[in-house]
Design a protein around this motif. Structure first.
Motif, PDB file in Angstrom:
ATOM      1  N   ARG A 437       0.811  -1.214   0.000  1.00  0.00           N
ATOM      2  CA  ARG A 437       0.000   0.000   0.000  1.00  0.00           C
ATOM      3  C   ARG A 437       0.844   1.263   0.000  1.00  0.00           C
ATOM      4  NH1 ARG A 437      -2.603   2.051   5.065  1.00  0.00           N
ATOM      5  NH2 ARG A 437      -0.970   2.168   6.631  1.00  0.00           N
ATOM      6  N   LEU A 438       2.067   1.194   0.515  1.00  0.00           N
ATOM      7  CA  LEU A 438       2.922   2.376   0.548  1.00  0.00           C
ATOM      8  C   LEU A 438       3.375   2.781  -0.846  1.00  0.00           C
ATOM      9  CD1 LEU A 438       5.041   1.643   3.741  1.00  0.00           C
ATOM     10  CD2 LEU A 438       3.166   3.263   3.471  1.00  0.00           C
ATOM     11  N   TYR A 439       3.581   1.819  -1.744  1.00  0.00           N
ATOM     12  CA  TYR A 439       3.924   2.170  -3.123  1.00  0.00           C
ATOM     13  C   TYR A 439       2.792   2.981  -3.762  1.00  0.00           C
ATOM     14  CZ  TYR A 439       7.797  -1.202  -3.002  1.00  0.00           C
ATOM     15  OH  TYR A 439       8.964  -1.872  -2.708  1.00  0.00           O
ATOM     16  N   TYR A 440       1.567   2.557  -3.528  1.00  0.00           N
ATOM     17  CA  TYR A 440       0.423   3.253  -4.115  1.00  0.00           C
ATOM     18  C   TYR A 440       0.249   4.646  -3.502  1.00  0.00           C
ATOM     19  CZ  TYR A 440      -1.199  -1.001  -6.473  1.00  0.00           C
ATOM     20  OH  TYR A 440      -1.300  -2.096  -7.304  1.00  0.00           O
ATOM     21  N   SER A 441       0.390   4.753  -2.196  1.00  0.00           N
ATOM     22  CA  SER A 441       0.205   6.065  -1.562  1.00  0.00           C
ATOM     23  C   SER A 441       1.317   7.037  -1.948  1.00  0.00           C
ATOM     24  CB  SER A 441       0.147   5.899  -0.041  1.00  0.00           C
ATOM     25  OG  SER A 441       1.376   5.421   0.473  1.00  0.00           O
ATOM     26  N   ASP A 442       2.538   6.545  -2.107  1.00  0.00           N
ATOM     27  CA  ASP A 442       3.620   7.419  -2.564  1.00  0.00           C
ATOM     28  C   ASP A 442       3.311   7.984  -3.943  1.00  0.00           C
ATOM     29  OD1 ASP A 442       4.933   6.809  -0.251  1.00  0.00           O
ATOM     30  OD2 ASP A 442       6.450   5.517  -1.159  1.00  0.00           O
ATOM     31  N   ARG A 443       2.791   7.141  -4.805  1.00  0.00           N
ATOM     32  CA  ARG A 443       2.468   7.569  -6.170  1.00  0.00           C
ATOM     33  C   ARG A 443       1.365   8.625  -6.163  1.00  0.00           C
ATOM     34  NH1 ARG A 443       2.780   4.787 -11.296  1.00  0.00           N
ATOM     35  NH2 ARG A 443       1.164   5.509 -12.740  1.00  0.00           N
ATOM     36  N   VAL A 444       0.325   8.396  -5.370  1.00  0.00           N
ATOM     37  CA  VAL A 444      -0.768   9.355  -5.286  1.00  0.00           C
ATOM     38  C   VAL A 444      -0.274  10.686  -4.743  1.00  0.00           C
ATOM     39  CG1 VAL A 444      -2.925   9.880  -4.098  1.00  0.00           C
ATOM     40  CG2 VAL A 444      -2.585   7.636  -5.098  1.00  0.00           C
ATOM     41  N   ALA A 445       0.559  10.642  -3.705  1.00  0.00           N
ATOM     42  CA  ALA A 445       1.062  11.882  -3.104  1.00  0.00           C
ATOM     43  C   ALA A 445       1.891  12.678  -4.096  1.00  0.00           C
ATOM     44  CB  ALA A 445       1.886  11.552  -1.860  1.00  0.00           C
ATOM     45  N   ALA A 446       2.736  11.990  -4.852  1.00  0.00           N
ATOM     46  CA  ALA A 446       3.553  12.688  -5.845  1.00  0.00           C
ATOM     47  C   ALA A 446       2.677  13.316  -6.917  1.00  0.00           C
ATOM     48  CB  ALA A 446       4.550  11.711  -6.469  1.00  0.00           C
ATOM     49  N   GLU A 447       1.617  12.636  -7.327  1.00  0.00           N
ATOM     50  CA  GLU A 447       0.754  13.161  -8.379  1.00  0.00           C
ATOM     51  C   GLU A 447      -0.106  14.315  -7.878  1.00  0.00           C
ATOM     52  OE1 GLU A 447      -1.698  11.235 -12.088  1.00  0.00           O
ATOM     53  OE2 GLU A 447      -1.732  10.221 -10.150  1.00  0.00           O
ATOM     54  N   ILE A 448      -0.495  14.285  -6.622  1.00  0.00           N
ATOM     55  CA  ILE A 448      -1.298  15.371  -6.074  1.00  0.00           C
ATOM     56  C   ILE A 448      -0.486  16.654  -5.982  1.00  0.00           C
ATOM     57  CG2 ILE A 448      -2.408  16.213  -3.968  1.00  0.00           C
ATOM     58  CD1 ILE A 448      -3.430  13.409  -3.484  1.00  0.00           C
ATOM     59  N   THR A 449       0.739  16.558  -5.503  1.00  0.00           N
ATOM     60  CA  THR A 449       1.548  17.745  -5.224  1.00  0.00           C
ATOM     61  C   THR A 449       2.540  18.084  -6.318  1.00  0.00           C
ATOM     62  OG1 THR A 449       3.240  16.446  -4.064  1.00  0.00           O
ATOM     63  CG2 THR A 449       1.379  17.272  -2.756  1.00  0.00           C
ATOM     64  N   GLY A 450       2.880  17.142  -7.201  1.00  0.00           N
ATOM     65  CA  GLY A 450       3.928  17.383  -8.181  1.00  0.00           C
ATOM     66  C   GLY A 450       5.292  17.538  -7.552  1.00  0.00           C
ATOM     67  N   ASN A 451       5.474  16.955  -6.374  1.00  0.00           N
ATOM     68  CA  ASN A 451       6.702  17.190  -5.616  1.00  0.00           C
ATOM     69  C   ASN A 451       7.260  15.885  -5.056  1.00  0.00           C
ATOM     70  OD1 ASN A 451       8.778  18.545  -4.397  1.00  0.00           O
ATOM     71  ND2 ASN A 451       7.511  19.647  -2.919  1.00  0.00           N
ATOM     72  N   PRO A 452       7.673  14.944  -5.920  1.00  0.00           N
ATOM     73  CA  PRO A 452       8.228  13.683  -5.391  1.00  0.00           C
ATOM     74  C   PRO A 452       9.506  13.875  -4.602  1.00  0.00           C
ATOM     75  CG  PRO A 452       8.584  13.853  -7.765  1.00  0.00           C
ATOM     76  CD  PRO A 452       7.666  14.974  -7.397  1.00  0.00           C
ATOM     77  N   ASN A 453      10.267  14.917  -4.903  1.00  0.00           N
ATOM     78  CA  ASN A 453      11.510  15.160  -4.164  1.00  0.00           C
ATOM     79  C   ASN A 453      11.248  15.506  -2.704  1.00  0.00           C
ATOM     80  OD1 ASN A 453      13.560  14.820  -6.238  1.00  0.00           O
ATOM     81  ND2 ASN A 453      12.695  16.638  -7.201  1.00  0.00           N
ATOM     82  N   ALA A 454      10.144  16.215  -2.454  1.00  0.00           N
ATOM     83  CA  ALA A 454       9.803  16.516  -1.063  1.00  0.00           C
ATOM     84  C   ALA A 454       9.473  15.243  -0.296  1.00  0.00           C
ATOM     85  CB  ALA A 454       8.626  17.487  -1.007  1.00  0.00           C
ATOM     86  N   LEU A 455       8.836  14.275  -0.960  1.00  0.00           N
ATOM     87  CA  LEU A 455       8.531  13.020  -0.285  1.00  0.00           C
ATOM     88  C   LEU A 455       9.812  12.244   0.006  1.00  0.00           C
ATOM     89  CD1 LEU A 455       6.507  11.078   0.853  1.00  0.00           C
ATOM     90  CD2 LEU A 455       6.094  10.177  -1.439  1.00  0.00           C
ATOM     91  N   ILE A 456      10.779  12.303  -0.891  1.00  0.00           N
ATOM     92  CA  ILE A 456      12.063  11.648  -0.628  1.00  0.00           C
ATOM     93  C   ILE A 456      12.695  12.234   0.615  1.00  0.00           C
ATOM     94  CG2 ILE A 456      14.399  11.314  -1.504  1.00  0.00           C
ATOM     95  CD1 ILE A 456      13.221  11.236  -4.320  1.00  0.00           C
TER      96      ILE A 456
END
Length: 765
Positions: A437-456
């Motif tokens: 489930r964490l793979y899916y939530s990471d993907r959703v979060a990146a798409e919502i914010t456009g900020n995958p680097n912040a999640l890293i």
């Protein structure tokens, strides 16, 4: 450090963090040129390099970097070399003044009011409106592409390598982390990571819709597995009670306990699932002090987080999730509920203080992903079932600690161990779902914010914060253990990852997670996916949107001998080999019966002989592996503390490599009955935290719990897996007291016992 230099250095580094580069330069230049304090001077020069680079004065930054290369401190030399390579490889100097990003993020609680990106005139940039899956507003203030930025390098942890007055007084711990009683400014002085601060997208295309069928099936499978395990345990308990009543005089068995509990248990679980939000509200409030958390307070920590919640909920026609907060220093966040309209998002005080504005926002976005995919409902049920059991385990353990007589303490210890086993068994039903489930939530979060680097950055900072909390408390807290399945980062995977930054770059440590071809085999019993694998997926999203990435991983896979991996899994390979052996025996008996050579039909019609073959195969595989798994520890080949970073960064390592180590450090973990199985045993060395595996041995005068909190020498076998650990051979105190951990003896005993049991079943079937 002189009294006048310390405030100036603190003020300079704080100004650098806030983006006040001219103020930082004015504060740091006098200290950098001072010859009275070598440690403060080196710290000031490091800060000046980044300040000059950010303001476009690259020649000055290069000159200071060249000066730092001549330092006597090897860590300073390495940092300066990498900074100089970046500064000198620019082709267009006019772009350097605009695009060089610096990040100065403290290990102590960072200022929640400061924003991650600041303009040169020290005015913070207002966080952009958060785009959604359907909307991509044009008024974003963050650029689509980030230009090349300095590599993320851990700032050197300065030591007294310069012939000047002694270094600053030691912190609460020699490791990077939250420094306990050390102030925020002091932590910024001595525990700093140089983040690349890779940017976010201004406008981006939606990602391809993921296939949700595996997640849906796994959620349903987790519910079924939880139900089945609970039913079998309930049947076992009911049968045990009735058997006990039958054997006791004057008592009769209860007829109610002979009934099938399947329907009643299924109805009960459905009811618990429906009311889980309110019951968990009560449990978390009573156990861990959870309280309501207003949107206005969240807005003070992260304005973007509030906008993310409001926009996503409006688009999906959800009410805003109820916000809760836990008063704990460890950075955790979790979501529970049965439906989107009664969802709760719980955040800890530590996460709000340790993450920046955009990082808090994207962590909240991951929780919206759990709500959108409905996996949070099953996890809420699991938490509701396991949380009271874990609390019971805690209370029984505390009761055992209060009992002084050993004759009465042993039954309580056994009871606590059984309760802990039940808790582990129930939580084990959700391990696969917790990882996927964490793979899916990471993907959703990146798409919502456009900020995958912040999640890293957020995931790494959470790991740092969790490890620092463990380091400060010198044990794994009850909150971290009981809530682990629902948190974004596991407390076990945080141990080494969260404390290695002063000795090793994140890319080097996480290379095992991305390059080792057999890495996923070692996550079967892990509650969270490999951190490197998660970050690499986020980097792929960033590259898809033409963004620079926070971390850069090498693309080439590591080379691991297939024979080593087969030897690693030899006990489990023995099981299918046992099946083949059973099939061969069955065919032999069939042939002998057909040829009227032997009449063994009465044997091969009893299929229990297959169980015996499986046990024999497992035993043979275990015996084959023992010598390689526990080789002799020779003083000539033993590795010390200085070698630990290299051991952690080897992407081709497997647990079967069995590297002999002899490390000096402090033993951490819970004391008393709750740690009777050594389940919370952690070694703190100068290079970081490492999980320890210990097997208690009856008859030893010293218990492993007697050494917790003391300086020890651990000798054993280092193993690099999804979670690095050390199998203990001996624990030795400075006074010479020694505890032995008989791992080879226990493995041999297990193999022999399986062999004897298998032979007995085979011959008596």
């Amino acid at each position: 450090m002189p009294s006048h230099a310390k405030p100036s250095l603190e003020a300079g580094l704080v100004a650098l963090k806030q983006g006040n580069y001219q103020t930082a330069i004015a504060q740091l230049e006098p200290i950098a040129s001072s010859q009275s304090n070598g440690t403060a001077s080196l710290q000031a020069q490091v800060g000046l390099v980044m300040a000059f680079a950010r303001t476009g004065e690259v020649p000055k930054a290069i000159a200071i970097s060249q000066n730092l290369i001549e330092s006597n401190n090897p860590q300073v030399q390495e940092w300066a070399t990498r900074a100089l390579e970046h500064l000198t490889k620019r082709k267009k100097p006019e772009q350097e003044s605009k695009n060089v990003e610096t990040g100065f993020v403290a290990f102590e609680n960072s200022n929640p009011d400061s924003t991650p990106d600041s303009t040169p005139d020290s005015t913070p940039v207002t966080p952009p409106e958060t785009p959604t899956l359907e909307e991509k507003p044009d008024d974003q203030v963050i650029e689509t592409k980030s230009n090349e930025t300095p590599p993320m390098v851990p700032l050197p942890k300065l030591k007294a390598t310069v012939a000047t007055p002694p270094p600053p007084p030691p912190l609460a711990t020699p490791l990077n982390g939250f420094m306990g009683s050390v102030t925020r400014t002091q932590a910024k002085l001595f525990g700093v990571i140089y983040w690349r601060q890779a940017q976010r997208a201004r406008a981006w295309q939606p990602l391809r819709k993921p296939k949700l069928i595996p997640l849906r099936l796994l959620s349903a499978g987790t519910f079924i597995a939880l139900f089945w395990v609970m039913r079998e345990m309930l049947k076992l308990a009911m049968g045990f009670i009735n058997q006990t009543l039958v054997k006791l005089p004057y008592l009769e068995p209860l007829q109610l306990l002979y009934r099938d509990p399947t329907k009643l248990l299924l109805i009960l679980l459905v009811i618990l699932l429906a009311v889980s939000p309110w019951l968990l509200d009560l449990l978390l409030a009573n156990l861990y002090g959870q309280r309501e958390f207003s949107k206005d307070i969240l807005n003070a920590h992260s304005r973007e987080a509030v906008r993310v919640l409001q926009r996503c909920c409006q688009q999906r026609h959800w009410p805003l999730p109820k916000l809760r907060i836990l008063p704990t220093a460890a950075p955790i966040i979790l979501t529970y509920g049965s439906l989107p309209r009664n969802a709760r998002i719980v955040v800890s005080q530590g996460l709000l203080e340790q993450l920046a504005d955009d990082e808090i926002a994207i962590i909240y976005a991951t929780q919206l992903g759990h709500i959108a995919h409905w996996d949070f409902a099953v996890m809420s049920l699991l938490l509701l079932v396991t949380l009271p059991i874990h609390k019971l385990y805690q209370q029984v353990s505390e009761l055992g600690d209060r009992i002084s007589a050993k004759i009465w303490r042993w039954p309580v210890t056994i009871l606590a161990t059984l309760i802990y086993g039940v808790w582990c068994l129930l939580t084990g039903t959700a391990l696969w779902l917790s990882r996927l489930r964490l793979y899916y939530s990471d993907r959703v979060a990146a798409e919502i914010t456009g900020n995958p680097n912040a999640l890293i950055r957020a995931l790494l900072k959470i790991a740092i914060g969790v490890a620092s909390d463990i380091q400060k408390e010198e044990e794994t807290s009850w909150q971290l253990e009981s809530l682990n399945l629902l948190t974004p980062v596991s407390h076990q995977q945080s141990l080494s990852l969260g404390t290695i930054a002063s000795n090793l770059s994140f890319e080097s440590f996480l290379k095992w997670d991305t390059a080792n071809p057999y890495r996923r085999w070692f996550t079967i019993n892990n509650s969270h996916p490999l951190m490197g694998d998660r970050i690499e997926r986020l980097c792929q999203i960033a590259r898809h949107w033409h963004l620079d990435t926070e971390l850069h991983f090498a693309s080439e896979p590591s080379k691991v001998k297939r024979q080593s991996f087969l030897l690693q899994i030899a006990p489990w390979l023995g099981i299918p080999l046992g099946v083949l052996f059973a099939a061969l025996v069955w065919l032999t008996w069939q042939l002998a019966f057909a040829l009227k050579f032997l009449n063994l039909k009465w044997i091969y019609e009893d299929w229990s002989f297959i169980t015996g073959c499986l046990l024999i195969g497992f035993s043979i595989g275990t015996l084959v592996r023992i010598n390689s798994f526990f080789p002799d520890i020779k003083p000539a080949t033993v590795q010390t503390d200085d070698s630990l970073p290299n051991l952690l960064s080897d992407p081709s390592a497997l647990p079967i490599d069995s590297i002999s180590v002899r490390l000096v450090g402090k033993l951490l973990g819970r004391q008393g009955t709750s740690n009777s199985l050594a389940q919370d045993l952690i070694f703190q060395s100068s290079a970081g935290l490492v999980k320890l595996h210990h097997i208690s041995w009856l008859g030893q005068s010293i218990n492993h719990q007697d050494l917790i909190g003391r300086q020890i020498i651990v000798t054993g076998w280092f193993r690099r897996g999804a979670t690095p650990w050390i199998d203990i051979q001996t624990l030795q105190t400075q006074s010479g007291k020694t505890i032995h951990s008989p791992h080879p003896i226990w493995s041999t005993f297990l193999a022999v016992a399986a062999q004897a049991w298998g032979a007995y079943v085979f011959l008596t079937s």
